[in-house]
Design an enzyme around this catalytic site. Sequence first.
Site, PDB file in Angstrom:
ATOM      1  N   LYS A  76       0.841  -1.206   0.000  1.00 22.56           N
ATOM      2  CA  LYS A  76       0.000   0.000   0.000  1.00 22.56           C
ATOM      3  C   LYS A  76       0.875   1.255   0.000  1.00 22.56           C
ATOM      4  O   LYS A  76       0.611   2.211  -0.730  1.00 22.56           O
ATOM      5  CB  LYS A  76      -0.935  -0.013   1.219  1.00 22.56           C
ATOM      6  N   GLN A  78      -4.649  -1.301   9.546  1.00 19.29           N
ATOM      7  CA  GLN A  78      -4.578  -2.657   8.994  1.00 19.29           C
ATOM      8  C   GLN A  78      -5.170  -3.659   9.986  1.00 19.29           C
ATOM      9  O   GLN A  78      -4.777  -3.698  11.153  1.00 19.29           O
ATOM     10  CB  GLN A  78      -3.104  -3.002   8.682  1.00 19.29           C
ATOM     11  N   ASP A  92     -11.126   2.838   3.966  1.00 17.35           N
ATOM     12  CA  ASP A  92     -11.546   1.430   3.908  1.00 17.35           C
ATOM     13  C   ASP A  92     -13.066   1.314   3.820  1.00 17.35           C
ATOM     14  O   ASP A  92     -13.586   0.244   3.477  1.00 17.35           O
ATOM     15  CB  ASP A  92     -11.069   0.695   5.180  1.00 17.35           C
TER      16      ASP A  92
END
Length: 291
Positions: free
Chosen positions: A54, A98, A121
Amino acid sequence: MSAQRIDGKAFALGLRERVGIAAASFRAKTGRAPGLAVVLVGEDPASQVYVRAKGKATVEAGMESFEHKRDAAISQEELLALVDDLNRDERVDGILVQLPLPPHIDEAAVIAAIDPDKDVDGFHLINVGRLATGAPGLVPCTPLGCLQLLRDELGDLSGRDAVVVGRSNIVGKPMAALLVRESCTVTIAHSRTRDLPGLIGRSDIVIAAIGRPRFIKGEWLKPGATVIDVGVNRLEDKKLAGDVDFATAVEVAGAITPVPGGVGPMTIAMLMRNTLVAAHRRAGLAPPAGL
Ligand code: NAP
């Protein structure tokens, strides 16, 4: 006839290039690059690989990457304080924590602490509600990537029968909500579904998000159906397999995503896209069209 392979890798590459161009234009207008902060807690090897990928993609797209690595022993209070700092940091447009987090940390509380307008997200309940009601928000990356591939393949999705196999909060449910928004007629299947082959056999679009290798067989499919395989399963020989039995499905489907090289590369591309969109909205600019 063999189905057309939907090349998610090539599509994602093109999308990341377009995001890079739009990020440069954002920088020219505002004097700063869009910024993505990624928080990694602990040493989970898979999470470390994802976070590295990422960060690399963020820099390649001309955006600023902020990585925050914390020890697995971090307290919930300390993690919430970090999220709060990132919420206030003007250089940060997107925040991604994460998952999974260590068991002593309440994941839902951490997600709830993220500013919904920086929640790239799309897991914050405000964004779940926005998606459910059709309001503009941030949508989870994997289902959004699936939708882009479907639109690219089929154009207008309206009126098509779609089945989403899997009802997780990160893939199945948001995928179904997106397809409803596209005016598909949507069925959500799960482990208690009685006649999965029958349902799949009536569907123009099949989304497989189960986590069981080669579970959906080619003979279940409606001839010509479009199949999006979200599954990523590691086999004993270390190879990857999707949730769809590709060898038989390719003989019946009209188009199908391979694993690897289908949905997987779209997830990071959509994260870049969501960061860019969040940056535009926060700066009071219209998000670039067609991304
Ligand atoms: P998950 O949370 O484990 O959910 C799996 C879903 O599949 C559940 O809703 C479950 O039903 C359903 N299911 C299990 N067995 C079934 C069966 N026999 N028949 C019908 N439905 C069944 O998984 P997830 O997080 O959504 O992920 C699904 C897959 O996508 C995994 O392989 C994951 O690795 C992959 N994935 C890929 C990406 C990517 O970037 N490509 C991103 C995320 C996930 P119940 O609810 O009834 O238990």
